[in-house]
Scaffold this motif. Sequence first.
Motif, PDB file in Angstrom:
ATOM      1  N   GLN A  15      17.389   0.545  49.315  1.00 45.86           N
ATOM      2  CA  GLN A  15      16.749  -0.255  48.286  1.00 45.86           C
ATOM      3  C   GLN A  15      16.437   0.678  47.130  1.00 45.86           C
ATOM      4  OE1 GLN A  15      13.931  -3.414  49.517  1.00 45.86           O
ATOM      5  NE2 GLN A  15      13.803  -2.229  51.408  1.00 45.86           N
ATOM      6  N   VAL A  16      16.121   0.100  45.983  1.00 46.05           N
ATOM      7  CA  VAL A  16      15.774   0.911  44.830  1.00 46.05           C
ATOM      8  C   VAL A  16      14.277   0.782  44.580  1.00 46.05           C
ATOM      9  CG1 VAL A  16      16.110   1.248  42.350  1.00 46.05           C
ATOM     10  CG2 VAL A  16      18.054   0.719  43.814  1.00 46.05           C
ATOM     11  N   TYR A  17      13.638   1.924  44.400  1.00 47.27           N
ATOM     12  CA  TYR A  17      12.204   1.992  44.163  1.00 47.27           C
ATOM     13  C   TYR A  17      11.951   2.504  42.752  1.00 47.27           C
ATOM     14  CZ  TYR A  17      11.891   1.291  49.135  1.00 47.27           C
ATOM     15  OH  TYR A  17      11.998   0.744  50.392  1.00 47.27           O
ATOM     16  N   THR A  18      10.934   1.937  42.121  1.00 48.50           N
ATOM     17  CA  THR A  18      10.504   2.399  40.800  1.00 48.50           C
ATOM     18  C   THR A  18       9.416   3.439  41.018  1.00 48.50           C
ATOM     19  OG1 THR A  18      11.001   0.261  39.815  1.00 48.50           O
ATOM     20  CG2 THR A  18       9.524   1.711  38.582  1.00 48.50           C
ATOM     21  N   ALA A  39       5.897  12.386  31.686  1.00 55.44           N
ATOM     22  CA  ALA A  39       5.987  11.326  32.687  1.00 55.44           C
ATOM     23  C   ALA A  39       7.426  10.832  32.683  1.00 55.44           C
ATOM     24  CB  ALA A  39       5.039  10.181  32.355  1.00 55.44           C
ATOM     25  N   LEU A  40       8.005  10.707  33.855  1.00 60.22           N
ATOM     26  CA  LEU A  40       9.375  10.225  34.001  1.00 60.22           C
ATOM     27  C   LEU A  40       9.351   8.929  34.796  1.00 60.22           C
ATOM     28  CD1 LEU A  40      11.091  13.548  35.161  1.00 60.22           C
ATOM     29  CD2 LEU A  40      10.800  12.729  32.823  1.00 60.22           C
ATOM     30  N   MET A  41       9.932   7.870  34.235  1.00 55.55           N
ATOM     31  CA  MET A  41      10.103   6.652  35.003  1.00 55.55           C
ATOM     32  C   MET A  41      11.483   6.742  35.639  1.00 55.55           C
ATOM     33  SD  MET A  41       9.700   2.605  34.243  1.00 55.55           S
ATOM     34  CE  MET A  41      11.141   2.391  33.235  1.00 55.55           C
ATOM     35  N   CYS A  42      11.509   6.681  36.960  1.00 54.19           N
ATOM     36  CA  CYS A  42      12.754   6.850  37.702  1.00 54.19           C
ATOM     37  C   CYS A  42      13.021   5.646  38.589  1.00 54.19           C
ATOM     38  CB  CYS A  42      12.662   8.085  38.603  1.00 54.19           C
ATOM     39  SG  CYS A  42      12.323   9.624  37.745  1.00 54.19           S
ATOM     40  N   PHE A  43      14.304   5.388  38.807  1.00 55.16           N
ATOM     41  CA  PHE A  43      14.745   4.422  39.801  1.00 55.16           C
ATOM     42  C   PHE A  43      15.493   5.225  40.850  1.00 55.16           C
ATOM     43  CE2 PHE A  43      14.909   1.901  35.770  1.00 55.16           C
ATOM     44  CZ  PHE A  43      13.730   1.216  36.000  1.00 55.16           C
ATOM     45  N   ALA A  44      15.041   5.143  42.094  1.00 52.06           N
ATOM     46  CA  ALA A  44      15.616   5.967  43.150  1.00 52.06           C
ATOM     47  C   ALA A  44      15.936   5.115  44.364  1.00 52.06           C
ATOM     48  CB  ALA A  44      14.640   7.069  43.542  1.00 52.06           C
ATOM     49  N   SER A  45      17.114   5.350  44.942  1.00 56.47           N
ATOM     50  CA  SER A  45      17.486   4.604  46.145  1.00 56.47           C
ATOM     51  C   SER A  45      16.983   5.339  47.379  1.00 56.47           C
ATOM     52  CB  SER A  45      19.006   4.418  46.211  1.00 56.47           C
ATOM     53  OG  SER A  45      19.644   5.658  46.378  1.00 56.47           O
ATOM     54  N   ALA A  50       9.255   6.500  50.928  1.00 57.24           N
ATOM     55  CA  ALA A  50       9.057   7.924  51.209  1.00 57.24           C
ATOM     56  C   ALA A  50      10.358   8.703  50.993  1.00 57.24           C
ATOM     57  CB  ALA A  50       8.540   8.120  52.628  1.00 57.24           C
ATOM     58  N   GLU A  51      11.478   8.140  51.449  1.00 53.62           N
ATOM     59  CA  GLU A  51      12.757   8.818  51.240  1.00 53.62           C
ATOM     60  C   GLU A  51      13.105   8.874  49.757  1.00 53.62           C
ATOM     61  OE1 GLU A  51      17.138   8.748  53.144  1.00 53.62           O
ATOM     62  OE2 GLU A  51      16.586   6.897  52.096  1.00 53.62           O
ATOM     63  N   ALA A  52      12.858   7.793  49.030  1.00 46.89           N
ATOM     64  CA  ALA A  52      13.137   7.769  47.591  1.00 46.89           C
ATOM     65  C   ALA A  52      12.309   8.832  46.870  1.00 46.89           C
ATOM     66  CB  ALA A  52      12.851   6.378  47.020  1.00 46.89           C
ATOM     67  N   VAL A  53      11.056   8.991  47.264  1.00 43.74           N
ATOM     68  CA  VAL A  53      10.195  10.013  46.658  1.00 43.74           C
ATOM     69  C   VAL A  53      10.722  11.409  46.980  1.00 43.74           C
ATOM     70  CG1 VAL A  53       7.886  11.073  46.756  1.00 43.74           C
ATOM     71  CG2 VAL A  53       8.117   8.583  46.579  1.00 43.74           C
ATOM     72  N   ARG A  54      11.061  11.666  48.246  1.00 41.00           N
ATOM     73  CA  ARG A  54      11.577  12.989  48.635  1.00 41.00           C
ATOM     74  C   ARG A  54      12.838  13.341  47.853  1.00 41.00           C
ATOM     75  NH1 ARG A  54      10.286  11.059  53.738  1.00 41.00           N
ATOM     76  NH2 ARG A  54      12.454  10.580  54.213  1.00 41.00           N
ATOM     77  N   GLU A  55      13.758  12.385  47.764  1.00 40.22           N
ATOM     78  CA  GLU A  55      15.010  12.626  47.041  1.00 40.22           C
ATOM     79  C   GLU A  55      14.759  12.875  45.559  1.00 40.22           C
ATOM     80  OE1 GLU A  55      18.162  13.004  48.219  1.00 40.22           O
ATOM     81  OE2 GLU A  55      17.270  12.910  50.208  1.00 40.22           O
ATOM     82  N   THR A  56      13.850  12.107  44.974  1.00 39.71           N
ATOM     83  CA  THR A  56      13.549  12.259  43.552  1.00 39.71           C
ATOM     84  C   THR A  56      12.947  13.631  43.277  1.00 39.71           C
ATOM     85  OG1 THR A  56      13.238   9.885  43.306  1.00 39.71           O
ATOM     86  CG2 THR A  56      12.245  11.286  41.617  1.00 39.71           C
ATOM     87  N   ASP A  99      24.037   1.318  43.589  1.00 36.93           N
ATOM     88  CA  ASP A  99      25.487   1.469  43.751  1.00 36.93           C
ATOM     89  C   ASP A  99      25.894   2.922  43.962  1.00 36.93           C
ATOM     90  OD1 ASP A  99      25.711  -1.266  43.374  1.00 36.93           O
ATOM     91  OD2 ASP A  99      26.404  -1.103  41.296  1.00 36.93           O
ATOM     92  N   GLU A 100      25.224   3.831  43.262  1.00 36.62           N
ATOM     93  CA  GLU A 100      25.591   5.249  43.300  1.00 36.62           C
ATOM     94  C   GLU A 100      24.730   6.063  44.259  1.00 36.62           C
ATOM     95  OE1 GLU A 100      25.615   6.730  39.281  1.00 36.62           O
ATOM     96  OE2 GLU A 100      26.961   5.140  38.597  1.00 36.62           O
ATOM     97  N   ASN A 101      23.793   5.379  44.954  1.00 37.79           N
ATOM     98  CA  ASN A 101      22.846   6.071  45.837  1.00 37.79           C
ATOM     99  C   ASN A 101      22.258   7.261  45.094  1.00 37.79           C
ATOM    100  OD1 ASN A 101      21.352   6.683  48.107  1.00 37.79           O
ATOM    101  ND2 ASN A 101      22.991   7.856  49.068  1.00 37.79           N
ATOM    102  N   ALA A 102      21.640   6.964  43.949  1.00 39.16           N
ATOM    103  CA  ALA A 102      21.241   8.008  43.018  1.00 39.16           C
ATOM    104  C   ALA A 102      19.792   7.866  42.581  1.00 39.16           C
ATOM    105  CB  ALA A 102      22.138   7.931  41.776  1.00 39.16           C
ATOM    106  N   VAL A 103      19.358   8.889  41.856  1.00 47.14           N
ATOM    107  CA  VAL A 103      18.074   8.868  41.158  1.00 47.14           C
ATOM    108  C   VAL A 103      18.403   8.780  39.671  1.00 47.14           C
ATOM    109  CG1 VAL A 103      15.982  10.165  40.597  1.00 47.14           C
ATOM    110  CG2 VAL A 103      16.916  10.245  42.924  1.00 47.14           C
ATOM    111  N   ILE A 104      17.891   7.763  39.022  1.00 50.59           N
ATOM    112  CA  ILE A 104      18.124   7.562  37.592  1.00 50.59           C
ATOM    113  C   ILE A 104      16.799   7.770  36.864  1.00 50.59           C
ATOM    114  CG2 ILE A 104      18.824   5.910  35.801  1.00 50.59           C
ATOM    115  CD1 ILE A 104      21.143   6.316  37.658  1.00 50.59           C
ATOM    116  N   VAL A 105      16.789   8.684  35.886  1.00 48.93           N
ATOM    117  CA  VAL A 105      15.605   8.845  35.041  1.00 48.93           C
ATOM    118  C   VAL A 105      15.788   7.876  33.876  1.00 48.93           C
ATOM    119  CG1 VAL A 105      14.237  10.399  33.599  1.00 48.93           C
ATOM    120  CG2 VAL A 105      15.291  11.253  35.714  1.00 48.93           C
ATOM    121  N   ALA A 106      14.982   6.826  33.867  1.00 46.99           N
ATOM    122  CA  ALA A 106      15.141   5.762  32.881  1.00 46.99           C
ATOM    123  C   ALA A 106      14.391   6.054  31.588  1.00 46.99           C
ATOM    124  CB  ALA A 106      14.665   4.434  33.468  1.00 46.99           C
TER     125      ALA A 106
END
Length: 118
Positions: A15-18, A39-45, A50-56, A99-106
Amino acid sequence: MAPCMEKQKKPSRQQVYTLLVQIGRKEGDGLPEGATGAALMCFASGVDEAEAVRETVAILKQADTAPLDVTGYGTLAEREAQGHDIDPDERALMQRALDENAVIVAQMTPFFGDEEPA
């Protein structure tokens, strides 16, 4: 003898987390001169927040930034349930992160030391 477990491809639970990440200064971080952090607004899968935070945090450290704090705002569905207004561009970035299983800095908002110490 028990039958061998067959390898089946499970449906993705990603899932994607903000996330809102506060970063401090670090040499080579690319922040504007005079900034005290950002401050960075990120979207992370991730399979969970917790996994999205660790990856980010890991990605941001690789990018020579100094993550200090992360605040999670949940998934798209959770944000919609809270009444957040999510524009089509934001939805597109969320879909790209999935789609990309990525972290996007928006978005990046630099902080400048405008406050005087007490």
